[in-house]
Design a protein around this motif. Structure first.
Motif, PDB file in Angstrom:
ATOM      1  N   ALA A  42      -8.948  -2.384   5.656  1.00 20.95           N
ATOM      2  CA  ALA A  42      -9.815  -2.994   6.522  1.00 20.95           C
ATOM      3  C   ALA A  42      -9.466  -4.350   6.508  1.00 20.95           C
ATOM      4  O   ALA A  42      -9.895  -5.330   7.787  1.00 20.95           O
ATOM      5  CB  ALA A  42     -11.213  -2.906   6.298  1.00 20.95           C
ATOM      6  N   ARG A  43      -8.902  -5.172   5.532  1.00 20.73           N
ATOM      7  CA  ARG A  43      -8.541  -6.266   5.683  1.00 20.73           C
ATOM      8  C   ARG A  43      -7.013  -6.477   5.686  1.00 20.73           C
ATOM      9  O   ARG A  43      -6.463  -7.575   5.061  1.00 20.73           O
ATOM     10  CB  ARG A  43      -9.049  -7.156   4.138  1.00 20.73           C
ATOM     11  N   THR A  44      -6.369  -5.977   6.778  1.00 25.69           N
ATOM     12  CA  THR A  44      -4.959  -6.064   7.000  1.00 25.69           C
ATOM     13  C   THR A  44      -4.799  -7.126   8.076  1.00 25.69           C
ATOM     14  O   THR A  44      -5.384  -6.783   9.228  1.00 25.69           O
ATOM     15  CB  THR A  44      -4.322  -4.645   7.161  1.00 25.69           C
ATOM     16  N   LEU A  45      -4.272  -8.063   8.197  1.00 22.30           N
ATOM     17  CA  LEU A  45      -3.832  -8.703   9.389  1.00 22.30           C
ATOM     18  C   LEU A  45      -2.492  -8.624   9.874  1.00 22.30           C
ATOM     19  O   LEU A  45      -1.391  -8.608   9.227  1.00 22.30           O
ATOM     20  CB  LEU A  45      -3.916 -10.349   8.952  1.00 22.30           C
ATOM     21  N   LEU A  46      -2.564  -7.876  11.051  1.00 23.91           N
ATOM     22  CA  LEU A  46      -1.188  -7.627  11.519  1.00 23.91           C
ATOM     23  C   LEU A  46      -0.680  -8.675  12.714  1.00 23.91           C
ATOM     24  O   LEU A  46      -1.416  -8.983  13.669  1.00 23.91           O
ATOM     25  CB  LEU A  46      -1.243  -6.477  12.535  1.00 23.91           C
ATOM     26  N   LEU A  47       0.643  -9.090  12.576  1.00 22.97           N
ATOM     27  CA  LEU A  47       1.025 -10.307  13.103  1.00 22.97           C
ATOM     28  C   LEU A  47       2.070  -9.799  13.874  1.00 22.97           C
ATOM     29  O   LEU A  47       3.289  -9.553  13.269  1.00 22.97           O
ATOM     30  CB  LEU A  47       1.366 -11.507  12.292  1.00 22.97           C
ATOM     31  N   PRO A  48       2.099  -9.772  15.221  1.00 22.38           N
ATOM     32  CA  PRO A  48       3.414  -9.214  16.272  1.00 22.38           C
ATOM     33  C   PRO A  48       4.409 -10.482  16.143  1.00 22.38           C
ATOM     34  O   PRO A  48       4.004 -11.666  16.539  1.00 22.38           O
ATOM     35  CB  PRO A  48       2.741  -9.135  17.665  1.00 22.38           C
ATOM     36  N   PHE A  49       5.513 -10.129  15.861  1.00 22.33           N
ATOM     37  CA  PHE A  49       6.640 -11.121  15.803  1.00 22.33           C
ATOM     38  C   PHE A  49       7.397 -11.077  17.050  1.00 22.33           C
ATOM     39  O   PHE A  49       8.182 -10.768  17.287  1.00 22.33           O
ATOM     40  CB  PHE A  49       7.539 -10.628  14.676  1.00 22.33           C
ATOM     41  N   LEU A  50       6.651 -11.720  18.076  1.00 23.16           N
ATOM     42  CA  LEU A  50       6.793 -11.617  19.482  1.00 23.16           C
ATOM     43  C   LEU A  50       6.614 -13.063  20.003  1.00 23.16           C
ATOM     44  O   LEU A  50       5.831 -13.897  19.421  1.00 23.16           O
ATOM     45  CB  LEU A  50       6.124 -10.657  20.327  1.00 23.16           C
ATOM     46  N   ALA A  51       7.331 -13.438  20.913  1.00 19.33           N
ATOM     47  CA  ALA A  51       7.183 -14.587  21.710  1.00 19.33           C
ATOM     48  C   ALA A  51       5.987 -14.865  22.556  1.00 19.33           C
ATOM     49  O   ALA A  51       5.353 -15.996  22.715  1.00 19.33           O
ATOM     50  CB  ALA A  51       8.477 -15.084  22.389  1.00 19.33           C
ATOM     51  N   GLY A  52       5.391 -13.746  23.098  1.00 21.56           N
ATOM     52  CA  GLY A  52       4.355 -14.031  23.946  1.00 21.56           C
ATOM     53  C   GLY A  52       3.780 -12.611  24.234  1.00 21.56           C
ATOM     54  O   GLY A  52       4.068 -11.701  23.887  1.00 21.56           O
ATOM     55  N   VAL A  53       2.720 -12.804  25.329  1.00 19.42           N
ATOM     56  CA  VAL A  53       1.931 -11.644  25.652  1.00 19.42           C
ATOM     57  C   VAL A  53       2.782 -10.742  26.597  1.00 19.42           C
ATOM     58  O   VAL A  53       3.200 -11.295  27.427  1.00 19.42           O
ATOM     59  CB  VAL A  53       0.351 -12.142  26.232  1.00 19.42           C
ATOM     60  N   GLY A  54       2.710  -9.511  26.568  1.00 18.99           N
ATOM     61  CA  GLY A  54       3.720  -8.669  27.307  1.00 18.99           C
ATOM     62  C   GLY A  54       3.048  -7.085  27.144  1.00 18.99           C
ATOM     63  O   GLY A  54       2.009  -6.920  26.292  1.00 18.99           O
ATOM     64  N   SER A  55       3.842  -6.183  27.657  1.00 17.14           N
ATOM     65  CA  SER A  55       3.587  -4.808  27.671  1.00 17.14           C
ATOM     66  C   SER A  55       3.773  -4.583  26.176  1.00 17.14           C
ATOM     67  O   SER A  55       3.098  -3.309  25.728  1.00 17.14           O
ATOM     68  CB  SER A  55       4.537  -4.226  28.504  1.00 17.14           C
ATOM     69  N   HIS A  56       4.592  -4.879  25.143  1.00 19.21           N
ATOM     70  CA  HIS A  56       4.809  -4.723  24.037  1.00 19.21           C
ATOM     71  C   HIS A  56       3.252  -4.765  23.236  1.00 19.21           C
ATOM     72  O   HIS A  56       3.061  -3.981  22.376  1.00 19.21           O
ATOM     73  CB  HIS A  56       5.810  -5.481  23.154  1.00 19.21           C
ATOM     74  N   LEU A  57       2.718  -5.871  23.576  1.00 23.89           N
ATOM     75  CA  LEU A  57       1.528  -6.186  22.957  1.00 23.89           C
ATOM     76  C   LEU A  57       0.332  -5.437  23.439  1.00 23.89           C
ATOM     77  O   LEU A  57      -0.660  -4.855  22.821  1.00 23.89           O
ATOM     78  CB  LEU A  57       1.027  -7.858  22.950  1.00 23.89           C
TER      79      LEU A  57
END
Length: 322
Positions: free
Chosen positions: A188-203
């Motif tokens: 419940a205390r996991t921070l998930l950080l997308p290693f992506l440059a910006g917002v898009g369909s992957h996110l």
């Protein structure tokens, strides 16, 4: 003397172009998103002229490059020093001359600033930082190792900076270990950080789908490229590259720029864990980037000004930011 004031002679503005992949399904949305980022960088660099363009918008890159009067600095908003940086982008540049810097994902200051950002996110939720888990969501690739290498190297650097050496797990969209597999280790205390440059369909689509498969229980953060510290990190990299290009004189105090890149990270964990989901598989420095070295000018700056300046790692055929 007549007393007539002569018109002031303004030095030409330093020019830079911020480039990202963009959104092929919605090119204009990608252009708008990158333009907002460029405006934030512009605010940190008075006297510069910052433009932006995505590869996904037809002709946008070429149009912006043709608008420059000289040889601009080009900063790639990409997370890996891979195919897009070394093949796709040079092909689009053609015979246009630019000072090309290394991409966002391999800048030495990125892991350090990311840890500070993650700590702030934990504090904002009234969580004890020592009780948090961190996961990295990356794209990966089935055509080459560069994307996974850069993501895994970033994750290892983050882990070495964690106070109690909590496990940092990395899951991919395009290769193993898949994000859905890694998500099952979440709390419940996991921070998930997308290693992506910006917002898009992957996110908006791919990552949530994988997290649902893995019954993810933590918090999905915005992509690292949208973190509040990124404009300053890019501005510093551009300014340092300018110093290199202009044969920076460390005695000229008006042009000093304080670096906020971190000291060298401690040695990485075991590069061959038994379970690839339990730890990142690659521990060596990603191909296409050099080790961080301190120049003679930086050493002199330390003596004169009382601070350390750490250069940004760059590809061998690019400027090395001081």
């Amino acid at each position: 003397m007549s007393g007539t004031r002569l018109p002031s002679q303004r030095a030409p503005a330093t020019e830079a172009l911020i480039v990202s992949h963009g959104q092929p399904s919605d090119p204009q949305a990608g252009e708008d998103q990158l333009r907002m980022q460029a405006e934030k960088i512009q605010a940190l660099l008075p006297g510069w002229h910052i433009r932006s363009a995505t590869l996904a918008a037809p002709g946008a890159l070429e149009q912006e490059l043709d608008a420059f009067s000289g040889k601009p600095f080009l900063f790639p908003m990409f997370m890996a020093d891979g195919w897009f940086i070394n093949t796709a982008l040079p092909k689009r540049l053609g015979d246009r001359e630019v000072h090309q810097l290394s991409p966002l994902g391999v800048l030495p200051g990125l892991p350090h600033q990311t840890v500070k950002y993650l700590k702030a996110e934990a504090k904002r939720r009234n969580w004890s930082w020592n009780s948090c888990d961190v996961m990295i969501a990356a794209h990966g690739s089935v055509t080459g190792p560069a994307a996974a290498e850069c993501a895994n190297y970033f994750a290892r650097r983050v882990q070495t900076l964690m106070t109690f050496k909590q496990k940092v797990r990395t899951g991919f969209l395009a290769e193993e270990p898949f994000l859905s597999q890694v998500a099952r280790f979440s709390t419940a205390r996991t921070l998930l950080l997308p290693f992506l440059a910006g917002v898009g369909s992957h996110l908006t689509d791919d990552i949530p789908e994988e997290l649902e498969k893995g019954k993810f229980r933590g918090v999905l953060l915005p992509p690292v490229g949208e973190a509040p510290f990124v404009p300053k990190l890019i501005a510093h990299s551009l300014k340092s590259a300018e110093q290199k290009a202009l044969n920076f004189d460390p005695m000229n105090k008006e042009r000093l720029v304080v670096s906020f890149a971190p000291p060298a990270a401690a040695s990485a964990p075991d590069p061959n864990p038994a379970d690839p989901i339990e730890a990142n598989k690659v521990s060596h420095r990603p191909s296409g980037s050099k080790g961080r070295t301190q120049s003679a000018a930086a050493k002199l700056l330390k003596l004169l000004q009382g601070f350390r300046s750490f250069p940004s790692g760059t590809h061998s055929n690019r400027l090395k930011a001081s």
